[in-house]
Design a protein around this motif. Structure first.
Motif, mmCIF file in Angstrom:
data_model
loop_
_atom_site.group_PDB
_atom_site.id
_atom_site.type_symbol
_atom_site.label_atom_id
_atom_site.label_comp_id
_atom_site.label_asym_id
_atom_site.label_seq_id
_atom_site.Cartn_x
_atom_site.Cartn_y
_atom_site.Cartn_z
ATOM 1 N N GLU A 57 0.826 -1.215 0.000
ATOM 2 C CA GLU A 57 0.000 0.000 0.000
ATOM 3 C C GLU A 57 0.861 1.267 0.000
ATOM 4 O O GLU A 57 0.587 2.225 0.723
ATOM 5 N N GLY A 58 1.943 1.253 -0.788
ATOM 6 C CA GLY A 58 2.815 2.408 -0.920
ATOM 7 C C GLY A 58 3.835 2.582 0.189
ATOM 8 O O GLY A 58 4.687 3.460 0.120
ATOM 9 N N ARG A 59 3.784 1.770 1.212
ATOM 10 C CA ARG A 59 4.708 1.863 2.351
ATOM 11 C C ARG A 59 5.896 0.941 2.124
ATOM 12 O O ARG A 59 5.712 -0.257 1.888
ATOM 13 N N LYS A 60 7.099 1.469 2.183
ATOM 14 C CA LYS A 60 8.304 0.670 1.955
ATOM 15 C C LYS A 60 8.546 -0.284 3.114
ATOM 16 O O LYS A 60 8.648 0.139 4.266
ATOM 17 N N LEU A 61 8.657 -1.572 2.775
ATOM 18 C CA LEU A 61 9.003 -2.582 3.767
ATOM 19 C C LEU A 61 10.472 -2.971 3.658
ATOM 20 O O LEU A 61 11.106 -3.280 4.658
ATOM 21 N N LEU A 62 11.002 -2.992 2.438
ATOM 22 C CA LEU A 62 12.416 -3.266 2.186
ATOM 23 C C LEU A 62 12.882 -2.372 1.054
ATOM 24 O O LEU A 62 12.140 -2.149 0.098
ATOM 25 N N THR A 63 14.117 -1.903 1.158
ATOM 26 C CA THR A 63 14.746 -1.163 0.077
ATOM 27 C C THR A 63 16.056 -1.866 -0.233
ATOM 28 O O THR A 63 16.858 -2.111 0.678
ATOM 29 N N GLY A 64 16.265 -2.220 -1.508
ATOM 30 C CA GLY A 64 17.424 -3.024 -1.873
ATOM 31 C C GLY A 64 18.373 -2.346 -2.832
ATOM 32 O O GLY A 64 17.950 -1.679 -3.771
ATOM 33 N N SER A 65 19.667 -2.540 -2.578
ATOM 34 C CA SER A 65 20.730 -2.027 -3.430
ATOM 35 C C SER A 65 21.692 -3.162 -3.772
ATOM 36 O O SER A 65 21.852 -4.107 -2.996
ATOM 37 N N PHE A 66 22.340 -3.031 -4.904
ATOM 38 C CA PHE A 66 23.267 -4.042 -5.390
ATOM 39 C C PHE A 66 24.701 -3.608 -5.097
ATOM 40 O O PHE A 66 25.064 -2.457 -5.300
ATOM 41 N N VAL A 67 25.505 -4.570 -4.623
ATOM 42 C CA VAL A 67 26.918 -4.316 -4.341
ATOM 43 C C VAL A 67 27.732 -5.501 -4.864
ATOM 44 O O VAL A 67 27.178 -6.551 -5.198
ATOM 45 N N TYR A 68 29.037 -5.314 -4.923
ATOM 46 C CA TYR A 68 29.908 -6.419 -5.319
ATOM 47 C C TYR A 68 29.821 -7.538 -4.284
ATOM 48 O O TYR A 68 29.687 -7.278 -3.084
ATOM 49 N N GLY A 69 29.905 -8.762 -4.750
ATOM 50 C CA GLY A 69 29.768 -9.926 -3.884
ATOM 51 C C GLY A 69 30.748 -9.951 -2.725
ATOM 52 O O GLY A 69 30.439 -10.476 -1.650
ATOM 53 N N THR A 70 31.930 -9.387 -2.905
ATOM 54 C CA THR A 70 32.930 -9.363 -1.832
ATOM 55 C C THR A 70 32.462 -8.544 -0.630
ATOM 56 O O THR A 70 32.960 -8.728 0.476
ATOM 57 N N TYR A 71 31.504 -7.659 -0.843
ATOM 58 C CA TYR A 71 30.989 -6.847 0.261
ATOM 59 C C TYR A 71 30.180 -7.668 1.258
ATOM 60 O O TYR A 71 29.965 -7.235 2.394
ATOM 61 N N TYR A 72 29.725 -8.845 0.852
ATOM 62 C CA TYR A 72 28.965 -9.713 1.761
ATOM 63 C C TYR A 72 29.768 -9.947 3.041
ATOM 64 O O TYR A 72 29.263 -9.749 4.150
ATOM 65 N N ASP A 73 31.028 -10.361 2.898
ATOM 66 C CA ASP A 73 31.874 -10.647 4.060
ATOM 67 C C ASP A 73 32.236 -9.374 4.818
ATOM 68 O O ASP A 73 32.341 -9.382 6.049
ATOM 69 N N ILE A 74 32.399 -8.269 4.097
ATOM 70 C CA ILE A 74 32.722 -6.987 4.738
ATOM 71 C C ILE A 74 31.552 -6.544 5.618
ATOM 72 O O ILE A 74 31.750 -6.111 6.761
ATOM 73 N N TYR A 75 30.327 -6.649 5.095
ATOM 74 C CA TYR A 75 29.145 -6.313 5.898
ATOM 75 C C TYR A 75 29.062 -7.210 7.129
ATOM 76 O O TYR A 75 28.756 -6.740 8.232
ATOM 77 N N ARG A 76 29.318 -8.493 6.942
ATOM 78 C CA ARG A 76 29.225 -9.440 8.059
ATOM 79 C C ARG A 76 30.209 -9.064 9.165
ATOM 80 O O ARG A 76 29.855 -9.039 10.350
ATOM 81 N N GLU A 77 31.448 -8.759 8.792
ATOM 82 C CA GLU A 77 32.456 -8.365 9.774
ATOM 83 C C GLU A 77 32.054 -7.072 10.492
ATOM 84 O O GLU A 77 32.216 -6.956 11.707
ATOM 85 N N ALA A 78 31.526 -6.115 9.736
ATOM 86 C CA ALA A 78 31.111 -4.843 10.333
ATOM 87 C C ALA A 78 29.990 -5.043 11.349
ATOM 88 O O ALA A 78 29.990 -4.430 12.427
ATOM 89 N N VAL A 79 29.040 -5.913 11.026
ATOM 90 C CA VAL A 79 27.937 -6.197 11.949
ATOM 91 C C VAL A 79 28.463 -6.855 13.220
ATOM 92 O O VAL A 79 28.058 -6.500 14.336
ATOM 93 N N GLU A 80 29.378 -7.801 13.075
ATOM 94 C CA GLU A 80 29.925 -8.496 14.243
ATOM 95 C C GLU A 80 30.725 -7.570 15.149
ATOM 96 O O GLU A 80 30.783 -7.777 16.357
ATOM 97 N N GLU A 81 31.326 -6.533 14.570
ATOM 98 C CA GLU A 81 32.141 -5.601 15.352
ATOM 99 C C GLU A 81 31.338 -4.449 15.946
ATOM 100 O O GLU A 81 31.831 -3.741 16.815
ATOM 101 N N ASP A 82 30.109 -4.245 15.487
ATOM 102 C CA ASP A 82 29.289 -3.114 15.939
ATOM 103 C C ASP A 82 28.505 -3.501 17.198
ATOM 104 O O ASP A 82 27.652 -4.390 17.151
ATOM 105 N N PRO A 83 28.747 -2.836 18.328
ATOM 106 C CA PRO A 83 28.024 -3.181 19.558
ATOM 107 C C PRO A 83 26.518 -2.877 19.484
ATOM 108 O O PRO A 83 25.746 -3.402 20.286
ATOM 109 N N LYS A 84 26.088 -2.058 18.516
ATOM 110 C CA LYS A 84 24.670 -1.741 18.360
ATOM 111 C C LYS A 84 23.969 -2.689 17.390
ATOM 112 O O LYS A 84 22.784 -2.526 17.121
ATOM 113 N N ALA A 85 24.709 -3.672 16.858
ATOM 114 C CA ALA A 85 24.161 -4.591 15.860
ATOM 115 C C ALA A 85 24.178 -6.018 16.376
ATOM 116 O O ALA A 85 24.996 -6.368 17.221
ATOM 117 N N ALA A 86 23.257 -6.827 15.864
ATOM 118 C CA ALA A 86 23.210 -8.245 16.229
ATOM 119 C C ALA A 86 22.658 -9.055 15.061
ATOM 120 O O ALA A 86 21.657 -8.669 14.451
#
Length: 148
Positions: A57-86
């Protein structure tokens, strides 16, 4: 013969009118063509722009962007190191590896998915401020795949 033709035509029209998904193919910087398909039977919709959105109904539930596949592991490491993330969940869906995490960000509590599209050099980052249940539903009803 005419009745049979009319019956077949009516059946074809009925099947076409009952489409239960919406898809778009995006040519991304990695050189891949990534197909995004959303199951629309429960009122979800796909907004076919970059970044793409899964809406209701016009309300955004997910917004998606494309990145290089190598960023998958970079995002994972960043999440694990961020005390505000789980990390809330991880696994495989539709032939793709993914992880789902939450973070208390500047815009509020985010529920985000990072997906490595199987057979490609592309990852997709999908973020949500809509809340965990709605983000999970939108993700569950979205299929990402390499096209071609």
């Amino acid at each position: 013969m005419k009745k049979r033709y009319v019956l077949v035509l009516a059946l074809v029209l009925a099947l076409c009118a009952c489409s239960t998904s919406k898809s778009a193919v995006f040519s991304v910087d990695t050189g891949d063509n990534i197909k995004v398909t959303v199951n629309t039977t429960e009122g979800l919709d796909l907004v076919m722009e970059v970044p793409f959105s899964v809406t209701r109904e016009g309300r955004k539930l997910l917004t998606g962007s494309f990145v290089y596949g190598t960023y998958y592991d970079i995002y994972r490491e960043a999440v694990e190191e961020d005390p505000k993330a789980a990390v809330l969940d991880e696994g495989a869906k539709d032939g793709n590896d993914y992880f789902f995490y939450t973070v208390d960000g500047a815009s509020g509590v985010e529920h985000n998915f990072v997906v490595r599209v199987g057979g490609s050099g592309t990852a997709v980052v999908m973020g949500s401020l809509a809340g965990r249940e709605e983000a999970e539903e939108a993700f569950r009803e979205t299929v990402l795949s390499l096209d071609g």
